[in-house]
Every structure is written in structure tokens, then in C-alpha cells.
Design a protein around this motif. Structure first.
Motif, PDB file in Angstrom:
ATOM      1  N   VAL A  90       0.839  -1.203   0.000  1.00 58.68           N
ATOM      2  CA  VAL A  90       0.000   0.000   0.000  1.00 58.68           C
ATOM      3  C   VAL A  90       0.876   1.255   0.000  1.00 58.68           C
ATOM      4  N   MET A  91       1.876   1.271   0.867  1.00 60.17           N
ATOM      5  CA  MET A  91       2.740   2.460   0.951  1.00 60.17           C
ATOM      6  C   MET A  91       3.544   2.652  -0.326  1.00 60.17           C
ATOM      7  N   ARG A  92       3.981   1.570  -0.939  1.00 58.13           N
ATOM      8  CA  ARG A  92       4.742   1.692  -2.185  1.00 58.13           C
ATOM      9  C   ARG A  92       3.893   2.316  -3.289  1.00 58.13           C
ATOM     10  N   VAL A  93       2.621   1.892  -3.373  1.00 52.67           N
ATOM     11  CA  VAL A  93       1.733   2.444  -4.401  1.00 52.67           C
ATOM     12  C   VAL A  93       1.497   3.929  -4.157  1.00 52.67           C
ATOM     13  N   TYR A  94       1.236   4.304  -2.894  1.00 52.98           N
ATOM     14  CA  TYR A  94       1.042   5.726  -2.585  1.00 52.98           C
ATOM     15  C   TYR A  94       2.310   6.529  -2.858  1.00 52.98           C
ATOM     16  N   SER A  95       3.445   5.999  -2.437  1.00 47.25           N
ATOM     17  CA  SER A  95       4.704   6.712  -2.623  1.00 47.25           C
ATOM     18  C   SER A  95       4.992   6.957  -4.100  1.00 47.25           C
ATOM     19  N   ASN A  96       4.779   5.939  -4.921  1.00 48.59           N
ATOM     20  CA  ASN A  96       5.003   6.100  -6.362  1.00 48.59           C
ATOM     21  C   ASN A  96       4.016   7.091  -6.976  1.00 48.59           C
ATOM     22  N   ALA A  97       2.761   7.029  -6.525  1.00 47.48           N
ATOM     23  CA  ALA A  97       1.731   7.923  -7.079  1.00 47.48           C
ATOM     24  C   ALA A  97       2.019   9.378  -6.729  1.00 47.48           C
ATOM     25  N   PHE A  98       2.377   9.654  -5.482  1.00 47.65           N
ATOM     26  CA  PHE A  98       2.707  11.032  -5.092  1.00 47.65           C
ATOM     27  C   PHE A  98       4.055  11.457  -5.661  1.00 47.65           C
ATOM     28  N   GLY A  99       4.953  10.472  -5.872  1.00 48.17           N
ATOM     29  CA  GLY A  99       6.254  10.788  -6.440  1.00 48.17           C
ATOM     30  C   GLY A  99       6.161  11.422  -7.818  1.00 48.17           C
ATOM     31  N   ARG A 100       5.110  11.099  -8.559  1.00 51.58           N
ATOM     32  CA  ARG A 100       4.901  11.715  -9.873  1.00 51.58           C
ATOM     33  C   ARG A 100       4.680  13.227  -9.754  1.00 51.58           C
ATOM     34  N   HIS A 101       4.314  13.669  -8.565  1.00 47.76           N
ATOM     35  CA  HIS A 101       4.092  15.099  -8.321  1.00 47.76           C
ATOM     36  C   HIS A 101       5.198  15.694  -7.449  1.00 47.76           C
ATOM     37  N   ASP A 102       6.294  14.954  -7.300  1.00 51.16           N
ATOM     38  CA  ASP A 102       7.426  15.385  -6.469  1.00 51.16           C
ATOM     39  C   ASP A 102       7.006  15.653  -5.032  1.00 51.16           C
ATOM     40  N   LEU A 103       6.109  14.821  -4.524  1.00 52.56           N
ATOM     41  CA  LEU A 103       5.649  14.928  -3.142  1.00 52.56           C
ATOM     42  C   LEU A 103       6.067  13.681  -2.371  1.00 52.56           C
ATOM     43  N   TYR A 104       6.415  13.878  -1.096  1.00 49.16           N
ATOM     44  CA  TYR A 104       6.843  12.781  -0.248  1.00 49.16           C
ATOM     45  C   TYR A 104       5.713  12.351   0.692  1.00 49.16           C
ATOM     46  N   VAL A 105       5.743  11.085   1.080  1.00 49.27           N
ATOM     47  CA  VAL A 105       4.749  10.564   2.016  1.00 49.27           C
ATOM     48  C   VAL A 105       5.460   9.981   3.237  1.00 49.27           C
ATOM     49  N   ALA A 106       4.712   9.872   4.338  1.00 54.65           N
ATOM     50  CA  ALA A 106       5.238   9.280   5.564  1.00 54.65           C
ATOM     51  C   ALA A 106       4.208   8.315   6.130  1.00 54.65           C
ATOM     52  N   GLN A 107       4.658   7.170   6.589  1.00 49.95           N
ATOM     53  CA  GLN A 107       3.754   6.165   7.136  1.00 49.95           C
ATOM     54  C   GLN A 107       3.652   6.306   8.650  1.00 49.95           C
ATOM     55  N   ILE A 108       2.400   6.274   9.154  1.00 53.41           N
ATOM     56  CA  ILE A 108       2.150   6.270  10.595  1.00 53.41           C
ATOM     57  C   ILE A 108       1.172   5.136  10.896  1.00 53.41           C
ATOM     58  N   LEU A 109       1.608   4.178  11.705  1.00 50.81           N
ATOM     59  CA  LEU A 109       0.762   3.062  12.109  1.00 50.81           C
ATOM     60  C   LEU A 109       0.402   3.231  13.575  1.00 50.81           C
ATOM     61  N   LEU A 110      -0.893   3.150  13.889  1.00 54.47           N
ATOM     62  CA  LEU A 110      -1.373   3.443  15.239  1.00 54.47           C
ATOM     63  C   LEU A 110      -2.222   2.320  15.817  1.00 54.47           C
ATOM     64  N   THR A 111      -2.210   2.211  17.131  1.00 55.65           N
ATOM     65  CA  THR A 111      -3.197   1.421  17.868  1.00 55.65           C
ATOM     66  C   THR A 111      -3.853   2.357  18.877  1.00 55.65           C
ATOM     67  N   MET A 112      -4.945   1.903  19.488  1.00 58.82           N
ATOM     68  CA  MET A 112      -5.616   2.726  20.491  1.00 58.82           C
ATOM     69  C   MET A 112      -4.690   3.060  21.653  1.00 58.82           C
ATOM     70  N   ASP A 113      -3.779   2.161  21.982  1.00 53.32           N
ATOM     71  CA  ASP A 113      -2.832   2.425  23.071  1.00 53.32           C
ATOM     72  C   ASP A 113      -2.013   3.685  22.818  1.00 53.32           C
TER      73      ASP A 113
END
Length: 384
Positions: A90-113
């Protein structure tokens, strides 16, 4: 309605875009064309000065496709394994898609804790703020690889509602596979055609009954989950929109005030960020049943809850734990952080504060719950 929508949305700059599995996935796993379409729209909004935070689904569905699993997953370890496989895809697809616009992405994984602990909550908040300052797009998902029932959000609708509070968003858009909220299930048999509701001023019991819990085969939440999320989001003064995610140009249409999807207007009397954290992020450990005098003092006079107003204590909880405050009608009045544990409150319930030390041998506070640590149930009245 268009003029009213434009007025509500004119000051929006920070947007949560929640994208469900029904939008992201197809018969071949992740639908890269749809993802690129949405990313292109978000990139255009970023160029126009908007800040975008994405709450995404799709990890488990992507992992299932990668492993050739077509049916339902049978166990929590299987779900966690598929999430581990699918999350990087999922992150690779988003990163490549935003990369076409020279934009960077960051992954944040959360739990309720991560959110129920106040210190970790603040750390998440600071991380999100820094990423947006750097014009990096945060992509948030539940950490399904480690989450179990006790620490799960339940679905990404609830997660998006939590992120709206953390990020101080101006708008939450829920991208789903329907046009919005209908007055009846559009898939249900019957003579009357379902009608799309374009504007919801108040989330009443009637509105909730219109929503079905039926889910898409690839997702976890149904329309009912989105209504519950809308209630939480609008409670802290943020508008919430449900719309069809695969419709081309949908994000631009929403933010330019066009009559698409269902708009939930924010409440007139809003919760603060801390009140929201107490009300919706923390899970209750017990209940305090109060008399009518205490109920009036809390709701009408803005007072703390004193031991004298408590008629019954239910549950096992420690000092600082969140508990529900219940009126004589059985309805929740508030949720708050207690100054005494369950055993102590059993002993001092119904007593004046001046008697606490006599009974317990000590007195830390006059109040069972101080007003500053209480989120009061507010009326669902929309801004007018």
C-alpha cells in the motif's frame, strides 16, 4: 444548499481524507488507477494550499490478494500476517503515485494504546504537525500487525475521527463506495426508491436508523460506522462528508462547495481537544450513577462531580481512569477521570466532601471528578 456548503467549507485548509477498502481495492488487489486518480486530485489541492492527511485502508485486502486468499480470514494471526504483507505494498503504491508530483509521504501506524496514553498522544500530534510543516503527506493506518481486540480502533472510520482531533483538521472526507447517506438502504428490496440525504444538521436517532451496518466484502465498517464517526467529528466542530471515492474529480467538487455526497454540519457547542480525548478516545472502566441534583450541577451549572451526588458505583477502576457518569434516566451525562478508585468511591458515595477524610483517613480532593477532567454530553445542535 450550495451557498451554505461554500460558507461552511470556505475556511478549510487541513483535510483528513479517509479512503476505504471498497474504493482502493478491486478484483486484482489494489486498484492502482483509482489510487493514482485520487492522488492526482490531492496533489492539485496541495498546490492550492491545502494540507492533506490520509487515513487509508487496503493493507489486509492487499495482503490477501498477494497470498491468493479469496475467502474470509479465519483468525487474528492470519489478519495480522496479511496486514504485514499488504502494508508495504500500500505504501509503495502511494509513494510512487505522489512521487509523480514530487511529493513525499510518511507512514504512521497506530493502535488505540498510542492515543489513550496522553504522552504518546502528544507525540503523535507533534509528529503530524512537523510532517505537515514539511509538506509531507502523512498516511495513517491501524497497526493491524500487532493490534488485538483490546487495542483496536474497530475500523478506519473511528481512526479517522481520532486523527481529526489529533491533527486539528478543518474537514473530514470519508471516501466510500456509495454516493453518501440514503434515507434507506439503496440495496434493500422495496418499492420506494432510496433518497440521498445531502445535508445533515443534527444526528438524530432517525438518522442513525437510516444507516446500515452492512459492510463491503473488502472492508470492516458500514454506513453505521460512518455515522458514528460523523457524530464524533462534528462534536469537536469539524464538518464531515461522505462521498463516492471512485468518482473522478470528487475531492475538488467537495472543496469547491458542490452538492455532492452527504455533509454533516458541526455542532454549535463543541468539545475541546482534551474533552474530545476523554469522551471518545479513552475507554470507560466503570460507571457512576448520580442523582438529579448532581446532573443539574454538571449540565446546567458547569460544576464538578462531588461524592455527595453519587448514588451507585459500578466497575473496577483506579485513580485517573475514565468512567461514565450516568443520570437517573439511564443516559450518559459525562465521562471523566476519577480522583478516587472504585473501592474508595464505594465508601464515600453520597457523603459530603467534608466527610471524606473521616471515612478514608485521608482526602486528596473534594471532587470525585473535577470539571477540568470531564467531557460533558452536549446537545446535538448544529451551527445555525
Amino acid at each position: 444548499m450550495g451557498t451554505e456548503r461554500k460558507k461552511i467549507l470556505e475556511g478549510v485548509r487541513r483535510v483528513i481524507v479517509k479512503i476505504g477498502s471498497g474504493v482502493l481495492t478491486g478484483t486484482e488487489g489494489l486498484d492502482r488507477d483509482i489510487i493514482q486518480q485520487l492522488v492526482d486530485e490531492m496533489a492539485e489541492l496541495i498546490r492550492r494550499g491545502y494540507h492533506i492527511v490520509i487515513v487509508t485502508s487496503g493493507a489486509i485486502a492487499s495482503g490477501k490478494h498477494r497470498m491468493g486468499i479469496s475467502g474470509k480470514l479465519k483468525s487474528m494471526p492470519e489478519k495480522q500476517a496479511c496486514a504485514a504483507i499488504g502494508q508495504s505494498r500500500v505504501m509503495r503504491v502511494y509513494s510512487n503515485a505522489f512521487g509523480r508530483h514530487d511529493l513525499y509521504v510518511a507512514q504512521i501506524l497506530l493502535t488505540m494504546d498510542d492515543l489513550t496514553d496522553r504522552k504518546r498522544f502528544i507525540n503523535v500530534k507533534n509528529t503530524l504537525s512537523t510532517l505537515m510543516e514539511w509538506n509531507v503527506i502523512p498516511i495513517i493506518n491501524e497497526n493491524d500487525t500487532v493490534a488485538v481486540d483490546e487495542i483496536k480502533f474497530g475500523d478506519n472510520d473511528h481512526l479517522a475521527a481520532m486523527v481529526a482531533n489529533i491533527s486539528e483538521a478543518d474537514l473530514v472526507i470519508s471516501m466510500t463506495n456509495t454516493e453518501g447517506l440514503y434515507d434507506r438502504n439503496p440495496k434493500a428490496p422495496g418499492a420506494r426508491k432510496a433518497r440521498l440525504i445531502g445535508l445533515v444538521r443534527e444526528i438524530t436517532d432517525e438518522i442513525e436508523t437510516m444507516a446500515t451496518a452492512e459492510t463491503d466484502p473488502t472492508g470492516m465498517g458500514g454506513m453505521r460506522s460512518k455515522i458514528l464517526a460523523a457524530r464524533k467529528v462534528t462534536a469537536c466542530g469539524i464538518p464531515y462528508i461522505i462521498a463516492r471515492g471512485k468518482k473522478k474529480g470528487i475531492l475538488g467538487e467537495i472543496l469547491f462547495g458542490k452538492d455532492v455526497g452527504t455533509l454533516f454540519i458541526p455542532m454549535a457547542e463543541c468539545l475541546s481537544s482534551r474533552e474530545y480525548w476523554i469522551a471518545f478516545t479513552l475507554r470507560s472502566r466503570g460507571k457512576l450513577f448520580i442523582d438529579d441534583g448532581a446532573r443539574k450541577a454538571i449540565l446546567e451549572n458547569g460544576k464538578s462531580l462531588l461524592p455527595s451526588g453519587i448514588e451507585r458505583v459500578e466497575g473496577e477502576f483506579a485513580v485517573g481512569d475514565p468512567v461514565l457518569v450516568i443520570g437517573s434516566d439511564g443516559k450518559a451525562v459525562a465521562k471523566g477521570l476519577v480522583n478516587y478508585n472504585a473501592q474508595e468511591l464505594h465508601k464515600i458515595q453520597g457523603l459530603k466532601s467534608s466527610k471524606i477524610e473521616q471515612v478514608l483517613g485521608y482526602k486528596h480532593y473534594d471532587e470525585a471528578i473535577h470539571r477540568d477532567n470531564m467531557a460533558v454530553q452536549k446537545a446535538q445542535k448544529a451551527r445555525g
